[in-house]
Scaffold this active site. Structure first.
Site, PDB file in Angstrom:
ATOM      1  N   LYS A   1       1.001  -1.191  -0.066  1.00 39.96           N
ATOM      2  CA  LYS A   1      -0.099  -0.003  -0.061  1.00 39.96           C
ATOM      3  C   LYS A   1       0.922   1.425  -0.118  1.00 39.96           C
ATOM      4  O   LYS A   1       2.092   1.207   0.511  1.00 39.96           O
ATOM      5  CB  LYS A   1      -1.047   0.182   1.144  1.00 39.96           C
ATOM      6  CG  LYS A   1      -0.106  -0.142   2.814  1.00 39.96           C
ATOM      7  CD  LYS A   1       0.180   1.395   2.976  1.00 39.96           C
ATOM      8  CE  LYS A   1       1.054   1.294   4.439  1.00 39.96           C
ATOM      9  NZ  LYS A   1       1.589   2.630   4.675  1.00 39.96           N
TER      10      LYS A   1
ATOM     11  N   GLY B   1       7.722   1.149   4.689  1.00 41.36           N
ATOM     12  CA  GLY B   1       6.536   2.124   4.711  1.00 41.36           C
ATOM     13  C   GLY B   1       5.435   1.651   3.698  1.00 41.36           C
ATOM     14  O   GLY B   1       4.402   2.365   3.542  1.00 41.36           O
TER      15      GLY B   1
ATOM     16  N   ALA C   1       3.818  -1.412   4.054  1.00 39.18           N
ATOM     17  CA  ALA C   1       2.902  -2.569   4.853  1.00 39.18           C
ATOM     18  C   ALA C   1       3.234  -3.703   4.217  1.00 39.18           C
ATOM     19  O   ALA C   1       2.280  -4.819   4.328  1.00 39.18           O
ATOM     20  CB  ALA C   1       1.337  -2.285   4.717  1.00 39.18           C
ATOM     21  N   GLY C   2       4.526  -4.213   4.174  1.00 38.72           N
ATOM     22  CA  GLY C   2       4.836  -5.046   3.342  1.00 38.72           C
ATOM     23  C   GLY C   2       4.704  -6.507   4.267  1.00 38.72           C
ATOM     24  O   GLY C   2       3.991  -7.599   4.032  1.00 38.72           O
ATOM     25  N   GLY C   3       5.056  -6.272   5.657  1.00 37.41           N
ATOM     26  CA  GLY C   3       4.949  -7.319   6.835  1.00 37.41           C
ATOM     27  C   GLY C   3       3.304  -7.303   6.940  1.00 37.41           C
ATOM     28  O   GLY C   3       2.839  -8.662   7.225  1.00 37.41           O
TER      29      GLY C   3
ATOM     30  N   ASP D   1      -2.153  -1.862  10.396  1.00 40.03           N
ATOM     31  CA  ASP D   1      -2.400  -1.843   8.880  1.00 40.03           C
ATOM     32  C   ASP D   1      -2.976  -3.098   8.471  1.00 40.03           C
ATOM     33  O   ASP D   1      -3.360  -3.189   7.188  1.00 40.03           O
ATOM     34  CB  ASP D   1      -0.948  -1.398   8.061  1.00 40.03           C
ATOM     35  CG  ASP D   1      -0.701   0.019   8.270  1.00 40.03           C
ATOM     36  OD1 ASP D   1      -1.367   0.551   9.005  1.00 40.03           O
ATOM     37  OD2 ASP D   1       0.356   0.243   8.004  1.00 40.03           O
TER      38      ASP D   1
HETATM   39  O1  C5P Z   1       0.420  -1.417  14.817  1.00 43.85           O
HETATM   40  P1  C5P Z   1       1.642  -1.572  14.478  1.00 43.85           P
HETATM   41  O2  C5P Z   1       2.467  -2.873  15.153  1.00 43.85           O
HETATM   42  O3  C5P Z   1       1.869  -1.544  12.898  1.00 43.85           O
HETATM   43  O4  C5P Z   1       2.522  -0.433  14.849  1.00 43.85           O
HETATM   44  C1  C5P Z   1       4.025  -0.268  15.243  1.00 43.85           C
HETATM   45  C2  C5P Z   1       4.232   0.936  16.194  1.00 43.85           C
HETATM   46  O5  C5P Z   1       4.000   2.119  15.468  1.00 43.85           O
HETATM   47  C3  C5P Z   1       3.480   0.865  17.277  1.00 43.85           C
HETATM   48  O6  C5P Z   1       4.103   0.108  18.475  1.00 43.85           O
HETATM   49  C4  C5P Z   1       3.394   2.395  17.745  1.00 43.85           C
HETATM   50  O7  C5P Z   1       4.764   2.818  18.297  1.00 43.85           O
HETATM   51  C5  C5P Z   1       3.525   2.918  16.237  1.00 43.85           C
HETATM   52  N1  C5P Z   1       2.221   3.499  16.078  1.00 43.85           N
HETATM   53  C6  C5P Z   1       1.359   4.535  16.717  1.00 43.85           C
HETATM   54  N2  C5P Z   1       0.256   4.833  16.281  1.00 43.85           N
HETATM   55  C7  C5P Z   1      -0.508   4.203  15.397  1.00 43.85           C
HETATM   56  C8  C5P Z   1       0.387   3.060  14.661  1.00 43.85           C
HETATM   57  C9  C5P Z   1       1.370   2.678  15.008  1.00 43.85           C
HETATM   58  O8  C5P Z   1       2.134   5.110  17.384  1.00 43.85           O
HETATM   59  N3  C5P Z   1      -1.680   4.650  15.126  1.00 43.85           N
END
Ligand code: C5P
Length: 318
Positions: free
Chosen positions: A18, A107, A109-111, A145
């Site tokens: 994405k 950035g 969203a590959g994972g 994501d």
């Molecule tokens: O949800 P995800 O694992 O992708 O988030 C990774 C990190 O990015 C979170 O631990 C947080 O530090 C930050 N994050 C955030 N606010 C969001 C999404 C991600 O602060 N809405």
């Protein structure tokens, strides 16, 4: 979609990347995550995941690149184990093979898309019959994501990114050039942490203020009707803090901005991948071919991509 039959013991799932047309940080939530207002768009750069049933009840993962862990910390394995544990599927196992085309830590969203593909793939392979709403619930537990990646297309994403409001299918013919320094990666927690350090005085606090930001994004002319001739203004708040300290982002943005005819340039997600939009695939491709060498000389990987109406999809059954 082909009917399931008792013979089916393997399948292939396509997991698209994405980009962010809009990433606006509204404030901080009680759970420590950021409250976001985003527009995410699936593109046709995609990983391929092959799933094969095994009868030992084990989850194994192999991958065509070396620098990715295939252990329990990989989001694919975590997704498979989450599904197994939630539904107590002790006897069911899968051998998963990942063909990694989406750059890691980019950035894009590959994972997250691999996690979404695992939920969809194993739901099918193990004949669980879980509805998409149930998969979305599991996806939320895996990452902010991941729910978006299930259905992809063009979606407004609120909350921490998991509250989705799909837009009608993109009738846009827009395409993009995507670039990334293969030796650079940005940690998402680091990017949000840095934003918090620099900008927390500007954070909104009241739910009513969050809601008015959501409302103005919902009503933005470039989304209503989608692609009605207006261009996405391409806002990414994380770019404000990542670009100044990431030379490869500065270089990527400069090279993309220098391409005549681009409709806008931005970083995607927490970076460091950056993209330039073009009106159609023909113009994107011609600019891509003219600049491919330049990107290479600058040490950047590059791709020419189309927008994609769907998220993860099952490609073949065997
Ligand atoms: O949800 P995800 O694992 O992708 O988030 C990774 C990190 O990015 C979170 O631990 C947080 O530090 C930050 N994050 C955030 N606010 C969001 C999404 C991600 O602060 N809405």
């Amino acid at each position: 979609m082909k009917e399931l039959d008792s013979e089916m013991n393997s399948l292939v799932v396509i997991a698209p990347a994405k980009i962010n047309f809009h990433l606006e940080i509204l404030g901080l939530r009680d759970d420590g995550f950021h409250e976001l207002a985003m527009v995410m768009q699936a593109i046709d750069l995609a990983d391929r995941l092959m799933f094969r049933k095994n009868s030992e009840g084990k989850i194994t993962l192999s991958c065509d690149i070396k620098d990715l862990s295939t252990s329990d910390d990989n989001l694919i394995v975590r997704s498979a184990l989450l599904l197994k544990n939630c539904f107590q599927l002790k006897g069911l196992g899968a051998d998963i093979r990942l063909e990694k085309n989406i750059p890691i830590g980019a950035g894009l969203a590959g994972g997250s898309t691999d996690a979404a593909a695992t939920l969809v793939g194993l739901n099918e392979l193990w004949e669980l019959g879980l509805p998409i709403k149930e998969l979305e619930g599991l996806a939320c537990e895996l990452g902010s994501d991941v729910p978006f990646c299930l259905e992809g297309g063009t979606q407004l994403c609120f909350g921490r990114g998991e509250t989705l409001e799909p837009k009608s299918k993109a009738s846009s013919s827009m395409a993009l050039i995507l670039v990334k320094d293969p030796s650079a990666s940005v940690s998402t927690p680091w990017a949000y942490g840095r934003y918090r350090e620099k900008r927390c005085q500007q954070y909104l606090v009241k739910e009513s203020d969050f809601e008015s930001c959501r409302k103005s994004l919902r009503e933005a002319s470039w989304l209503n009707p989608l692609w009605g001739g207006c261009l996405p203004p391409l806002r990414n708040d994380l770019q404000q803090v990542v670009e100044p300290v990431t030379p490869s982002v500065q270089l990527a943005l400069k090279l993309l901005r220098d391409i005549p005819g681009n409709l806008g340039v931005a970083m995607s997600g927490s970076g460091p991948s950056c993209f330039a939009l073009f009106p159609d695939i023909a113009s994107a491709n011609s600019c891509y071919l003219q600049n491919k060498k330049l990107f290479e000389q600058a040490g950047l990987m590059s791709w020419c991509c189309e927008l994609r109406d769907e998220g993860v999809t099952i490609e073949t059954y065997q």
